[in-house]
Design a protein around this motif. Structure first.
Motif, mmCIF file in Angstrom:
data_model
loop_
_atom_site.group_PDB
_atom_site.id
_atom_site.type_symbol
_atom_site.label_atom_id
_atom_site.label_comp_id
_atom_site.label_asym_id
_atom_site.label_seq_id
_atom_site.Cartn_x
_atom_site.Cartn_y
_atom_site.Cartn_z
ATOM 1 N N UNK B 651 0.856 -1.178 0.000
ATOM 2 C CA UNK B 651 0.000 0.000 0.000
ATOM 3 C C UNK B 651 0.898 1.236 0.000
ATOM 4 N N UNK B 653 0.893 5.402 -0.106
ATOM 5 C CA UNK B 653 0.053 6.594 0.036
ATOM 6 C C UNK B 653 0.907 7.836 0.232
ATOM 7 N N UNK B 717 11.826 -3.721 0.956
ATOM 8 C CA UNK B 717 13.053 -3.118 1.465
ATOM 9 C C UNK B 717 13.621 -2.106 0.456
ATOM 10 N N UNK B 720 11.691 1.095 0.655
ATOM 11 C CA UNK B 720 12.129 1.828 1.848
ATOM 12 C C UNK B 720 13.497 2.475 1.587
ATOM 13 N N UNK B 733 4.202 7.151 2.165
ATOM 14 C CA UNK B 733 4.189 6.118 3.199
ATOM 15 C C UNK B 733 3.934 4.749 2.562
ATOM 16 N N UNK B 734 4.698 3.778 3.016
ATOM 17 C CA UNK B 734 4.659 2.443 2.415
ATOM 18 C C UNK B 734 4.249 1.439 3.479
ATOM 19 N N UNK B 735 3.363 0.535 3.148
ATOM 20 C CA UNK B 735 2.922 -0.459 4.135
ATOM 21 C C UNK B 735 2.641 -1.769 3.420
ATOM 22 N N UNK B 736 3.203 -2.850 3.942
ATOM 23 C CA UNK B 736 2.889 -4.160 3.368
ATOM 24 C C UNK B 736 1.478 -4.565 3.770
ATOM 25 N N UNK B 737 0.678 -4.956 2.796
ATOM 26 C CA UNK B 737 -0.673 -5.446 3.105
ATOM 27 C C UNK B 737 -0.874 -6.850 2.534
ATOM 28 N N UNK B 739 -0.700 -9.617 3.876
ATOM 29 C CA UNK B 739 -1.445 -10.523 4.753
ATOM 30 C C UNK B 739 -2.883 -10.060 5.003
ATOM 31 N N UNK B 740 -3.160 -8.810 4.643
ATOM 32 C CA UNK B 740 -4.490 -8.268 4.927
ATOM 33 C C UNK B 740 -5.540 -8.852 3.979
#
Ligand SMILES: [Zn+2]
Lengths: 87, 977, 182
Positions: B651, B653, B717, B720, B733-737, B739-740
């Motif tokens: 994700x 944003x 990585x 980042x 902003x970076x977020x692993x999703x 598993x969501x």
């Protein structure tokens, strides 16, 4: 071996991913000459003594760090966030 | 022989154990060595090389001789020191390296052949012919020379590792260590006190010293009781600190259940600790060294300190008529203690002409023992004085060549010990290990009083360094006798005088090494194998150095030392690898459809850490190919369902999200419309392909990226890295999703029918064209729908919060089956993508460029991106590079395999003629034959060429035709359908 | 057809927990809605978070709030809001990402809980160092984890959802090892 993450504190080496010499802080301009790019991508000094390295606190806070480490004594002399490091 | 009234053993207990099948009795508190000596068993093993009879030499972990195999079955453990193994009811111990029996060993003929087996024998003898080494020499030598053997079966026992942290680690719980721990603990520091012994107290248990008027052992017990009651102290018995590492990290092996008769099966055998300490105090004591003389290895000959330990700690007299042979005052205590216990002492032979008797015993000054006799145990010695040689009947010789401080750990980080002439020993060099202070006998302080004071001093130093206040602790009063010694390393004379008992190295071997010009200590060590056994020469290195120094006419300090490396005592690999065996090897990542897939009979295969279904067998199918072909047919003809949740999902944003994507990908994402998906290619900075995937624009400043399963962590990585190292000024902003979302591919001509049965608002080709994406609602829940395709068919991917994954998968499979389709697994997925010429990491394997896979036009000319400059350098855009193509079989053999190499027809299949290689191959049910992808020199211009395909591993040699890599629907009509 | 469809939710540790071994109990914990809150550049989220959910934005290695509504520091410039559905106003200041289904959340409690974690976690969890309200991003075995002390003898542990079975395996093995010592 332990590294002092500026965010998390001192942590075991297993939490970190090692990238190499901290040359990536100074990426050449896209139109820089071939030698500059060759140096940037491939050539490393590998000197004995104090060494600036990039480590990622992968299993911790996720921050990229610039760590100063002595390659002879293995002493770790400090670490700061790559995002705040001098360029 | 047991001595009444002596020892710290529980005389009310009786413990039965067996040695080489014979039952013996001992008491709780006994080691195998003490119990066997109590039963008058002196012969405990055969030596490594010459199979000479050997008894116990020491009473501690440095023991070189009495190595035994403990236990039976899979978990039996070889090379256990009898001096360390505690006895318990039912314990089974066996001797090693003897055939057929310990007291009659046929291989003792090696001893008669000794003149041929001296230093360098193997190097000189087995050099030629070379081919004989592996088949003849090595197996024979290995059988004859060796230690105990593992069972060969998998060890079923548990091992574990653990972490501990403290202000101060004290290594060794003798007088110095106890005192250091006491001072630090009373000062409020967090203390770990570790000792390799089952009982703490060190030499206080083995000597008759008093401390503040109390028996030494009683004083130790009082201190330990106090420490045990403190919250800031952790006492670790049976725990050997094995190594010192960077930044105050120590390795330590705790023997958890080796002393328990029938341990709880859940209890680990050993725990390997990683201890992180602000400061450490090394109080590891000292090790007594033997004196080299002819036949000094006979059972019954042991160190004087060991004799006192057996007597005072275990209440055992190792002989009926004991002789002492020493070069220092301390060893005279042995005679005093023995006489006090009622054991006969024949004489004390002191090599010093000015030695003083310390009690009522026969002292022979200026005497050197020059030989011994007795078949499997000592019955007499011969000693020499200025007045000639005398023979003396004795069944135990207590010898002492002085004491070596246990400096080992101070050398673990490249430190070298320093020579101290006054005690004729190496002592630690200050500062060798950052944060470590050395105390007591390990520092060369040998009196009890000195050790107590040294321990207290060390603790005070450490506490001050840590900025803590120091509690006022008075140092107790104990013996403070000076240590008087005159060096004696080896008694002159003929015959073999042993230095390294474990590796069977003699004085003669070391001298021979020097004669043959192996004068450097490191060369001598390797030539003779001195100090290279599992005990690392703890008893012998210093004497061997002295002999080498003498032979080369140098002093001991100039001769130098070899390097002590971790571990201090052997650590089983099982302990080092604890927690990483079986299920612990790596985490198993299960998708939400795991249980349903297993229930459908799907064999699960590993994809990185993930487990994914290989195929879903149905009744009547006898091999995987039948299932796979059927599943490919679902997707090509009706509809198939596949769990694709393992692909990385990220994700992204923020106002600068588009900038990040433009910089990470070769192509433009800032121009992508909201509600659309685009395929993207990522390069490494060296211009080679890193990964590929699709990224959807969910909002003006919001993207959802997918990565391949294999590269999910790598890409995360990498992103980042870009945002923290290259462009920290970007607001993104970076977020692993990953598993969501549970995400399922729904692919095939009937995929839209299936989707429309689920979503609340019907879709069609206008509202959801190829590469469209957006929010949908399924069963009242917010979901995401992407129209993307890996198979080349009209397809969707539906993503829902993972909690619904299990239920959704079951519904999708049922509904697909109602449409004459069903679930498909990795095998079918692979066939489908090979047919469509879609790449995976088989193709983008790290050495391929965008140019090589025909995607060079995806590198946008309008912006910079990672890898762009280097991708354009000389050599990466040449027409004769290996470029991606497809292959069809035209030869007699129709099977194509990944890994096969390609040659011109008629050319020899040798590396010089290599034209390329196959990366992916699959049987295509759509074409009825194998197809493959791979790389061929200048391949883009060679469609239609015929090449020889050779897979030497699988014995395939055939002919293929080079073709475009997209086999099915090259125009792309189906995905838009 | 669509309107008749219902999908049942499954929790990550379905069928695996609870487990009690020796002094320790391992239970699955429903933390409610999980949202990662990553403030945009130069944005202070603390006031908004306090106003909307009554919790301060935690400093690194700290958690605020209590059972039912916590803000757990979750990495560089990131906090995990656990419990309430995030106030939409937070989205003006921070990237909000729904993580409700992404994590396996368990609570390990009991006298040996600290000793159990010392078998698996390479950080200093001594009570005087790692106090109630302290949190760490670290590893548990080979898994990246978030560990928060929620009581003298209890810890909240989060690992990826897909690793639930391995988490339970590793923790139960360590619990057994400790239990066997009593
Ligand atoms: Zn960190």
């Amino acid at each position: 071996m332990r590294l002092p993450c500026p965010i998390c504190g001192e942590r075991d080496r297993r939490e970190f991913y090692y990238q190499g010499a901290a040359v990536a802080l100074n990426r050449p301009a896209p139109d820089a000459d071939a030698d500059a790019w060759q140096d940037f991508v491939y050539l490393r000094e590998n000197l004995p003594g104090d060494h600036q390295e990039l480590w990622s606190h992968d299993a911790g806070c996720g921050a990229w760090l610039v760590v100063t480490r002595n390659t002879v004594t293995h002493a770790v002399l400090g670490a700061k966030l790559a995002s705040e490091a001098d360029r | 022989m047991r001595v009444a009234g002596k020892g710290h053993i529980d005389r009310n207990s009786t413990v039965h154990f067996r040695f080489d099948g014979v039952e013996y009795q001992g008491f709780n508190g006994d080691t195998v060595a003490s119990a066997l000596l109590a039963n008058d068993v002196r012969l405990m093993g055969r030596s490594f090389k010459y199979h000479r009879p050997r008894g116990v030499l020491t009473a501690g972990s440095e023991e070189p001789n009495a190595l035994m195999t403990v236990g039976v079955g899979a978990g039996r453990e070889p090379n256990v020191r009898a001096t360390v193994q505690e006895i318990y009811e039912g314990l089974e111990v066996r001797s090693q390296n003897a055939f057929p029996a310990l007291n009659f060993d046929l291989l003792a003929v090696n001893d008669l052949a000794a003149p041929f087996l001296s230093a360098g024998f193997y190097y000189k003898t087995f050099m030629w012919p070379r081919a004989f080494w592996e088949k003849l020499y090595e197996p024979v030598i290995r059988r004859a020379a060796g230690l105990g053997a593992l069972s060969g079966a998998a060890d079923q026992d548990r091992y574990e590792k653990a972490y501990a942290f403290c202000d101060l680690l004290v290594i060794g719980a003798g007088p110095a260590g106890l005192m250091a721990a006491l001072v630090a603990a009373r000062s409020g520091a967090d203390v770990i006190l570790a000792d390799e012994d089952a009982q703490m107290g060190g030499r206080l248990l083995a000597e008759t010293d008093t401390v503040d008027g109390l028996a030494g052992a009683d004083w130790a017990a009082d201190v330990l009781a106090e420490l045990a009651g403190m919250d800031n102290v952790r006492l670790m018995t049976r725990t050997t600190v094995t190594g010192a590492y960077d930044q105050g990290t120590f390795g330590a092996l705790e023997r958890v259940s080796h002393h328990i008769a029938r341990p709880d099966g859940r209890l680990p055998r050993e725990t390997f600790w990683r201890i992180v300490a602000q400061r450490s105090i090394l109080a590891a004591g000292a090790l007594e060294r033997p004196i080299a003389f002819q036949n000094n290895d006979r059972p019954g000959i042991m160190t004087a300190g060991a004799v006192r330990a057996y007597l005072n700690r275990w209440g055992v007299a190792p002989g009926k008529a004991v002789t002492v042979f020493a070069n220092n005052d301390a060893a005279h205590r042995t005679a005093l203690d023995l006489i006090d216990a009622g054991v006969h002492v024949t004489a004390v032979l002191d090599s010093r002409t000015d030695a003083q008797a310390q009690g009522d015993y026969r002292l022979i000054r200026g005497a050197q023992v020059c030989n011994s006799s007795g078949r499997t145990g000592l019955d007499a010695i011969t000693y020499r004085t200025t007045s000639g040689q005398e023979k003396l009947a004795t069944d135990c010789l207590a010898m002492s060549g002085g004491w070596n401080p246990t400096v080992h750990m101070t050398c673990h980080m490249n430190g070298r010990p320093s020579w101290d002439e006054s005690i004729a020993s190496f002592v630690p060099t200050a500062g060798a290990i950052p944060g470590m202070t050395v105390a007591g006998a390990a520092l060369g302080v040998f009196s009890v009083q000195g050790c107590l004071a040294s321990g207290a001093d060390a603790a005070r130093t450490v506490l001050q360094e840590l900025g803590r206040s120091v509690a006022d602790v008075e140092v107790p009063v104990a013996d403070d006798a000076a240590y008087a010694i005159a060096p004696l390393w080896a008694v002159a004379g003929k015959g073999r005088a042993w230095l390294d008992f474990q590796n069977d190295v003699t004085v003669k071997d070391v001298k021979q090494a020097a004669t043959e010009n192996f004068r450097s200590v490191e060369h001598m060590k390797r030539y003779t194998t001195q100090g290279m056994a599992t005990d690392q020469g703890k008893n012998s290195n210093v004497a061997a150095l002295a002999v080498l120094a003498d032979a080369t006419g140098r002093g001991i300090p100039e001769t130098g030392t070899t390097t002590f490396r971790p571990p201090y005592t052997p650590v089983p690999l099982a302990a080092l690898g604890a927690g990483s065996r079986g299920k612990g090897f790596a985490p198993e990542r299960h998708t939400t459809s795991h249980a349903a897939s297993v229930a459908m009979g799907a064999p699960m295969i590993e994809a990185g850490l993930w487990y994914r279904p290989s195929y879903f067998p149905r009744k009547g199918e006898s091999n995987w190919r039948q299932s796979c072909d059927r599943e490919v047919g679902f997707v090509r003809n009706t509809v198939g369902v596949c769990d694709v949740s393992t692909l990385g999902k990220i994700d992204i944003q923020g106002p600068d999200a588009a900038k990040l994507l433009d910089f990470a990908y070769t192509n433009m994402f800032s121009t992508l419309k909201v509600g659309r998906v685009r395929y993207g290619l990522m390069l490494r900075e060296d211009g080679h392909v890193m990964d590929d995937g699709t990224t959807a624009r969910l909002g003006e400043t919001h993207y959802a990226m997918t990565t391949t399963t294999a590269a999910a962590g790598l890409v995360m990585r990498h992103l980042e890295f870009i945002t923290q190292v290259h462009h920290p000024e970007w607001d993104v902003r970076i977020m692993s999703v990953t598993e969501q979302w549970a995400q399922f591919a729904i692919a095939g001509p009937k995929s839209r029918d299936l989707v429309n049965g689920l979503v609340e608002k019907t879709i069609d080709n206008e509202s959801w064209p190829f590469m469209a994406c957006g929010p949908v609602r399924v069963a009242g829940i917010d979901a995401r729908l992407f129209r993307i395709s890996f198979s080349g068919e009209h397809a969707y991917e539906l993503a829902m919060p993972a909690r619904y994954g299990d239920a959704l998968f079951r519904v999708l499979v049922k509904r697909a089956e109602a449409l004459a389709g069903g679930a498909y697994g990795m095998e079918a997925l692979n066939v489908l993508r090979v047919e469509k010429g879609h790449i995976t990491h088989s193709e983008i394997h790290g050495r391929t460029t965008a140019f090589d896979i025909g995607m060079e036009r995806m590198i946008s000319a309008n912006k910079d991106c990672i890898g762009k400059t280097m991708a354009a350098r000389d050599g990466l855009l040449e027409d004769d590079r290996e470029q991606m193509v497809g292959f069809k079989p035209t030869g007699a053999i129709k099977k194509l395999t990944a890994g096969a190499h390609l040659y011109s027809e008629g050319a020899e299949a040798v590396p010089e003629n290599d034209q390329g290689y196959v990366t992916s191959a699959a049987f295509s049910p759509d074409f009825g034959h194998y197809i493959a992808l791979g790389f061929v020199r200048g391949g883009a211009a060679r469609h239609g060429d015929r090449l020889r395909l050779v897979d030497a591993m699988r014995g395939i040699d055939t002919v293929v035709e080079v073709c475009p890599p997209v086999f099915i629907d090259p125009e792309g009509g189906r995905v838009r359908g | 057809m669509a309107n008749t469809l219902t999908l049942t939710a499954t929790s990550p540790c379905y069928g695996l927990l609870p487990k009690t071994v020796g002094t320790c109990t391992l239970t699955e914990t429903d933390l409610g809605t999980l949202t990662s809150v990553a403030p945009f550049k130069g944005r202070a989220v603390s006031d908004a978070l306090k106003g909307a959910h009554g919790m301060a934005f935690p400093a690194p290695n700290r958690a605020t709030g209590k059972d039912g509504a916590r803000a757990i520091w979750f990495g560089r410039d990131m906090v995990l809001l656990a419990g309430p559905v995030p106030d939409p106003g937070l989205g003006d200041h921070a990237a909000l990402t729904d993580q409700s289904d992404a994590w396996t959340c368990v609570t390990l409690s009991g006298e040996d809980a600290g000793a159990v974690l010392a078998r698996l976690v390479p950080v200093d969890l001594r009570p005087a160092i790692f106090k109630q309200g302290h949190t760490a991003r670290t590893q548990l075995g080979h898994m990246n984890a978030s560990i928060t002390r929620t009581g003298p003898d209890s810890f909240l542990i989060l690992v990826f959802r897909s690793m639930a079975a391995t988490l339970v395996h590793d923790l139960v093995t360590a619990m057994e090892s400790l239990a066997a010592r009593h």
